[in-house]
Scaffold this active site. Structure first.
Site, PDB file in Angstrom:
ATOM      1  N   ALA A 172       7.164 -17.979 -23.134  1.00  0.00           N
ATOM      2  CA  ALA A 172       6.777 -19.519 -23.448  1.00  0.00           C
ATOM      3  C   ALA A 172       5.581 -19.907 -22.604  1.00  0.00           C
ATOM      4  CB  ALA A 172       7.973 -20.220 -23.139  1.00  0.00           C
ATOM      5  N   HIS A 213       2.411  -2.160 -32.347  1.00  0.00           N
ATOM      6  CA  HIS A 213       0.867  -2.330 -31.966  1.00  0.00           C
ATOM      7  C   HIS A 213       0.193  -1.346 -32.717  1.00  0.00           C
ATOM      8  CE1 HIS A 213       1.926  -5.496 -29.603  1.00  0.00           C
ATOM      9  NE2 HIS A 213       1.886  -4.800 -28.265  1.00  0.00           N
ATOM     10  N   LYS A 220      -1.445   3.209 -18.919  1.00  0.00           N
ATOM     11  CA  LYS A 220      -1.617   2.323 -18.023  1.00  0.00           C
ATOM     12  C   LYS A 220      -2.536   2.799 -16.806  1.00  0.00           C
ATOM     13  CE  LYS A 220       1.365  -0.560 -19.776  1.00  0.00           C
ATOM     14  NZ  LYS A 220       0.768  -1.549 -20.461  1.00  0.00           N
TER      15      LYS A 220
HETATM   16  P1  NDP Z   1      12.453 -13.736 -20.149  1.00  0.00           P
HETATM   17  O1  NDP Z   1      13.319 -12.700 -19.481  1.00  0.00           O
HETATM   18  O2  NDP Z   1      11.558 -14.650 -19.243  1.00  0.00           O
HETATM   19  O3  NDP Z   1      13.412 -14.464 -21.012  1.00  0.00           O
HETATM   20  C1  NDP Z   1      13.112 -15.996 -21.422  1.00  0.00           C
HETATM   21  C2  NDP Z   1      14.349 -16.821 -21.392  1.00  0.00           C
HETATM   22  O4  NDP Z   1      15.589 -16.473 -22.116  1.00  0.00           O
HETATM   23  C3  NDP Z   1      14.936 -16.863 -19.935  1.00  0.00           C
HETATM   24  O5  NDP Z   1      13.986 -17.826 -19.400  1.00  0.00           O
HETATM   25  C4  NDP Z   1      16.108 -17.127 -19.950  1.00  0.00           C
HETATM   26  O6  NDP Z   1      16.432 -18.682 -19.965  1.00  0.00           O
HETATM   27  C5  NDP Z   1      16.694 -16.641 -21.122  1.00  0.00           C
HETATM   28  N1  NDP Z   1      17.481 -15.354 -21.216  1.00  0.00           N
HETATM   29  C6  NDP Z   1      16.957 -14.085 -20.189  1.00  0.00           C
HETATM   30  N2  NDP Z   1      17.797 -13.292 -20.280  1.00  0.00           N
HETATM   31  C7  NDP Z   1      18.720 -13.622 -20.920  1.00  0.00           C
HETATM   32  C8  NDP Z   1      19.866 -12.978 -21.334  1.00  0.00           C
HETATM   33  N3  NDP Z   1      20.236 -11.874 -20.863  1.00  0.00           N
HETATM   34  N4  NDP Z   1      20.904 -13.668 -22.283  1.00  0.00           N
HETATM   35  C9  NDP Z   1      20.516 -15.035 -22.627  1.00  0.00           C
HETATM   36  N5  NDP Z   1      19.598 -15.698 -22.093  1.00  0.00           N
HETATM   37  C10 NDP Z   1      18.474 -15.012 -21.568  1.00  0.00           C
HETATM   38  O7  NDP Z   1      11.617 -12.968 -21.190  1.00  0.00           O
HETATM   39  P2  NDP Z   1      10.337 -13.315 -21.827  1.00  0.00           P
HETATM   40  O8  NDP Z   1      10.221 -14.487 -21.802  1.00  0.00           O
HETATM   41  O9  NDP Z   1       9.351 -12.567 -21.017  1.00  0.00           O
HETATM   42  O10 NDP Z   1      10.255 -12.509 -23.304  1.00  0.00           O
HETATM   43  C11 NDP Z   1      11.163 -13.136 -24.311  1.00  0.00           C
HETATM   44  C12 NDP Z   1      11.189 -12.217 -25.395  1.00  0.00           C
HETATM   45  O11 NDP Z   1       9.603 -11.907 -25.756  1.00  0.00           O
HETATM   46  C13 NDP Z   1      11.437 -10.660 -25.093  1.00  0.00           C
HETATM   47  O12 NDP Z   1      12.035 -10.062 -26.161  1.00  0.00           O
HETATM   48  C14 NDP Z   1      10.102  -9.937 -24.761  1.00  0.00           C
HETATM   49  O13 NDP Z   1      10.264  -8.733 -24.812  1.00  0.00           O
HETATM   50  C15 NDP Z   1       9.206 -10.425 -25.618  1.00  0.00           C
HETATM   51  N6  NDP Z   1       7.734 -10.438 -25.256  1.00  0.00           N
HETATM   52  C16 NDP Z   1       7.402 -11.191 -24.016  1.00  0.00           C
HETATM   53  C17 NDP Z   1       6.050 -11.118 -23.563  1.00  0.00           C
HETATM   54  C18 NDP Z   1       5.686 -11.589 -22.682  1.00  0.00           C
HETATM   55  O14 NDP Z   1       4.378 -11.782 -22.276  1.00  0.00           O
HETATM   56  N7  NDP Z   1       6.462 -12.180 -21.560  1.00  0.00           N
HETATM   57  C19 NDP Z   1       5.255 -10.566 -24.714  1.00  0.00           C
HETATM   58  C20 NDP Z   1       5.671 -10.002 -25.903  1.00  0.00           C
HETATM   59  C21 NDP Z   1       6.916  -9.939 -26.124  1.00  0.00           C
HETATM   60  P3  NDP Z   1      17.646 -19.533 -19.618  1.00  0.00           P
HETATM   61  O15 NDP Z   1      18.351 -18.824 -18.615  1.00  0.00           O
HETATM   62  O16 NDP Z   1      16.992 -20.640 -19.052  1.00  0.00           O
HETATM   63  O17 NDP Z   1      18.522 -19.582 -20.978  1.00  0.00           O
END
Ligand code: NDP
Length: 480
Positions: free
Chosen positions: A22, A244, A331
């Site tokens: 996000a 990709h 990488k």
């Molecule tokens: P995060 O690990 O930062 O998770 C996003 C949010 O989801 C967290 O802030 C948390 O919010 C909630 N969360 C995390 N783990 C869990 C869990 N086990 N159960 C329930 N809620 C959970 O992930 P990202 O934001 O990095 O990525 C989100 C998705 O997008 C993933 O599938 C990732 O692989 C994919 N992605 C990410 C990219 C990136 O650049 N970060 C790029 C491409 C794909 P809260 O606890 O507040 O609910």
């Protein structure tokens, strides 16, 4: 380029709004749309996650991430205006009660109107189906035009992807599900199809009978910066190749769809992706790990995770089944560069003339976005040497209306255009293929070669191309 402007009021919800995706991609993409005046007057954006946060704290978080990540010039007035439309909701992903409350909050902000509603699942895959199920439950209250954006990774193998799709498609029809791989939002990737449509000579040449081999290289000069716990679990094959690079390959080698419509594009892409063949078992791949990988905080000392992979594959279709395709990605290599080289065959009578090189089509994706068609000529005089008559033009978007990948793809979702998204069938096909490679790489018959940081990767990769009488083409980065 003149991209779409959204006219109708909408609701946009980001699930996992407290997370990295996000902050790094989605908030900046929304700012980019606002900065280019593509948003309508009326809209509401919600951040939804479990972390308790006030609207105020959420808005501060958004502001900080937009300022750190947007590639467009910063305009505080536009940012303030965007942020005024943003609200936060702290709820559970699996509790119907949270969604009932959320629905009430949405209707309060939309004054009871049921607007088009885009929901972005920026959460780990294990949460997808909990959210989709609960959203479907409140759909009659908040409006039937509810669209679901899910970003790769779609599971971690064929079985887990099938499981996700089974559940999500019980609650949403396929025209409302947007499966996002951000590579498909890149100008240069989109330009593969544009080039083929616009140039019949080029498209005629993209025929397996005329091609000697195809090489796709995606190298990074960094290790895994901020997503190490994710990367150490999945490795480079799932992270880069499964979606990709195979998607790019399909755009290049599929039959050109007669209509530039989503359905036709996906039909042709699937035909290629479901025909991918991995032959040669352990001799068809080279994997490696960069020297300093295990020193990265969060990496297990016994980690077997590959940070480099080179794969030799084929497409089992009439014109292509003899054409080797080499994909390599890694990488911590000596440069950041993503490019495709299509090497054409020589005529039989040219084969003995070593002065003549094979013609090539080179597509550079990053950092530069360029197309080169390598032709050769003599420049006159008595010299017997052939010189490189290259056409090379930047195809990077230029001007005020360029958008990074996520912004472009969001506009597609607003237009209900699935052309630059994936289908479940394509994803299952790529997982089937990737699972085969992974079974091989994990069998331990394949050695994990250590390679020096900032090098070309393991030297053993040369054996892959050599066995077919080819060699890797190292496309030089052009100086700015
Ligand atoms: P995060 O690990 O930062 O998770 C996003 C949010 O989801 C967290 O802030 C948390 O919010 C909630 N969360 C995390 N783990 C869990 C869990 N086990 N159960 C329930 N809620 C959970 O992930 P990202 O934001 O990095 O990525 C989100 C998705 O997008 C993933 O599938 C990732 O692989 C994919 N992605 C990410 C990219 C990136 O650049 N970060 C790029 C491409 C794909 P809260 O606890 O507040 O609910």
């Amino acid at each position: 380029m003149n991209l779409y402007r959204i006219e109708k009021p909408f609701v946009f919800s980001i699930f996992g709004a407290s997370g990295d995706l996000a902050k790094v991609k989605i908030f900046p993409a929304l700012y980019d749309l606002a900065a280019q005046r593509r948003l309508p007057k009326e809209y509401v954006i919600f951040g939804y996650s479990r972390t308790p946060m006030s609207d105020e704290a959420f808005r501060k978080m958004v502001e900080k991430s937009v300022k750190g990540k947007s590639t467009l010039p910063m305009n505080q007035k536009i940012l303030d205006e965007l942020i005024r439309h943003m609200f936060y909701f702290s709820g559970q992903y699996d509790k119907p009660g949270s969604y009932n409350e959320f629905a009430s909050k949405i209707l309060l902000k939309t004054k009871g109107r049921k607007l088009t509603h885009l929901t972005y699942l920026a959460v780990p895959p294990q949460v997808f189906t909990k959210i989709s199920k609960n959203l479907a439950r409140i759909r009659p209250k908040i409006g039937e035009d509810l669209r679901l954006i899910i970003e790769k990774p779609f599971g971690h193998d064929e079985a887990s992807a099938r499981e996700i799709f089974h559940h999500v498609s019980m609650d949403f029809s396929s025209d409302k599900i947007f499966l996002l791989d951000h590579y498909l939002g890149k100008d240069a990737v989109q330009s593969i199809l544009v080039l083929r449509y616009a140039n019949s000579i080029l498209n005629t040449l993209l025929n397996g009978n005329l091609i000697s081999n195809i090489q796709i290289t995606a190298s990074e000069d960094l290790s895994v910066a901020n997503r190490i716990s994710y990367f150490d679990q999945v490795g480079i094959i799932k992270d880069m190749i499964q979606s990709h690079l195979l998607q790019m390959l399909s755009l290049l080698t599929m039959e050109l769809p007669v209509e530039q419509k989503s359905e036709s594009i996906h039909r042709e892409k699937f035909a290629v992706l479901s025909a991918l063949k991995y032959r040669g078992y352990e001799k068809g791949m080279v994997i490696g790990q960069h020297e300093s990988y295990k020193n990265i905080e969060g990496v297990k000392k016994a980690s077997w995770t590959p940070t480099f992979a080179a794969i030799r594959l084929f497409i089992d279709r009439q014109d292509w089944y003899k054409v080797p395709i080499y994909i390599r990605t890694g990488k911590m290599l000596k440069k950041k560069h993503t490019y495709v080289v299509v090497e054409f065959k020589k005529h039989a009578f040219q084969e003995k003339n070593n002065l003549i090189q094979n013609n090539k089509l080179i597509i550079e994706l990053q950092p530069d976005q360029k197309i080169h068609v390598k032709l050769y000529t003599k420049t006159g005089g008595a010299s017997s040497e052939y010189t490189d008559l290259t056409t090379s033009k930047s195809i990077a978007c230029f001007g005020d209306d360029c958008l990074p990948e996520h912004g472009r793809l969001l506009l597609d979702v607003f237009q209900s255009d699935q052309s630059n998204f994936l289908t479940f069938e394509e994803i299952i096909a790529t997982w089937k293929f990737t699972d085969k490679i992974l079974r091989c790489s994990e069998s331990k018959k394949v050695k994990l070669h250590l390679y020096e940081d900032y090098s070309d990767g393991p030297s053993q990769q040369d054996a892959l191309t050599k066995r077919d009488g080819h060699h890797w083409h190292d496309v030089p980065l052009q100086k700015k």
